[in-house]
Motif scaffolding. Structure first.
Motif: not given
Length: 299
Positions: A282-289
């Motif tokens: 979830g943290d990675a998706l937030r940063d990537y998006l």
């Protein structure tokens, strides 16, 4: 002939570019890589549980009860002599099934209700936001789930429905806020001026431009759903025995915490790793998006 061979063996730049981007993302965010690997392991456990588990998870062997970890029982046995490793492998099925079911149901319900409230506004928005959502938020979602399961009895489907009832409001509020921010944009006004229907405008123009935070919320919601299932099973309100569940294993092992701590350590470790892995994703998706975060990371 040579030209044909050369044409078929030429590398595809798109695939190479995707591999470079994935490699760069993995190097830039090691926790996300670890989370993805752990999720892949749990998914393999859930799909191929009969082939991975060394023994029948419900097989009782009283002479081997409370056996410590060994070559025959990798994680030891519980108070009935059941193999803990096999029960953890089969328990991944329950946790992931509940997580996917709860997140999917809550997301669909939240998308529908939040989109209606945010797009139409006015009385519909006031009724949904002030009356319906606040009524659900006035009671903790977990207590609603406990009350629902206690009233109807334990069961996998009932547990999923109960957790959906307690968890859809967060998605609906997020979707409503995003729709309110997007519905006044120029491309939405242009589609409305061209005579597009409300359903077409919401599905074609609004949802694709506000779905990023919803995806992040869904990934983090998987961790919450797995933790909620373990808690409900720990309280005896999850799937009925002898079905293997991480929460039920924790409940069975708490009376042997000091004389056989492996009964608690391995199920607790499984819950911790599953929740941690989805939080990492979830943290990675937030940063990537987030475009600003991608520019800073060079992606």
């Amino acid at each position: 002939m040579m030209a044909a061979v050369a044409t078929t063996t030429m590398p595809q730049p798109g695939a190479a570019s995707r591999r470079r981007r994935l490699k760069g993302a993995a190097l830039a965010n090691p926790p996300a890589t670890v989370g993805a690997i752990l999720i892949a392991v749990f998914v393999c456990f859930a799909i191929f549980a009969p082939g991975i588990a060394s023994q029948d998870p419900a097989s009782i062997d009283l002479p081997s009860r409370l056996a410590p970890p060994s070559a025959h029982h990798w994680f030891g046995t519980d108070e009935l002599g059941r193999d803990i490793f096999s029960r953890i492998v089969f328990g991944a099925r329950i946790s992931l099934l509940v997580g996917v079911g709860v997140v999917t149901g809550s997301l669909v319900l939240g998308l529908i209700i939040g989109s209606l409230a945010g797009y139409y506004g006015g009385r519909i928005d006031r009724f949904v936001n002030i009356v319906v959502m606040n009524a659900f938020l006035s009671f903790p979602g977990f207590l609603l789930a406990i009350a629902f399961v206690a009233f109807l009895g334990p069961g996998l489907f009932k547990l999923i429905i109960a957790l959906i009832i307690g968890g859809w409001v967060g998605y609906a509020r997020l979707v409503r806020a995003q729709v309110l921010a997007v519905r006044e944009r120029e491309f939405v006004e242009a589609a409305r001026a061209l005579g597009a229907s409300d359903l077409w405008i919401v599905g074609r123009h609004i949802l694709p431009n506000m779905i990023q935070p919803v995806i992040v919320q869904a990934a983090i919601g998987m961790a919450g759903a797995i933790l909620a299932e373990a808690t409900m099973s720990f309280l005896g309100l999850g799937v009925p025995p002898p079905t293997a569940s991480w929460g039920a294993m924790l409940n069975d092992g708490r009376s042997h915490l000091f004389d056989a701590p492996h009964l608690v350590l391995f199920p607790a470790g499984a819950v911790m790793l599953a929740v941690l892995s989805f939080n990492f994703i979830g943290d990675a998706l937030r940063d990537y998006l987030d475009p600003r975060a991608r520019i800073e990371a060079g992606l």
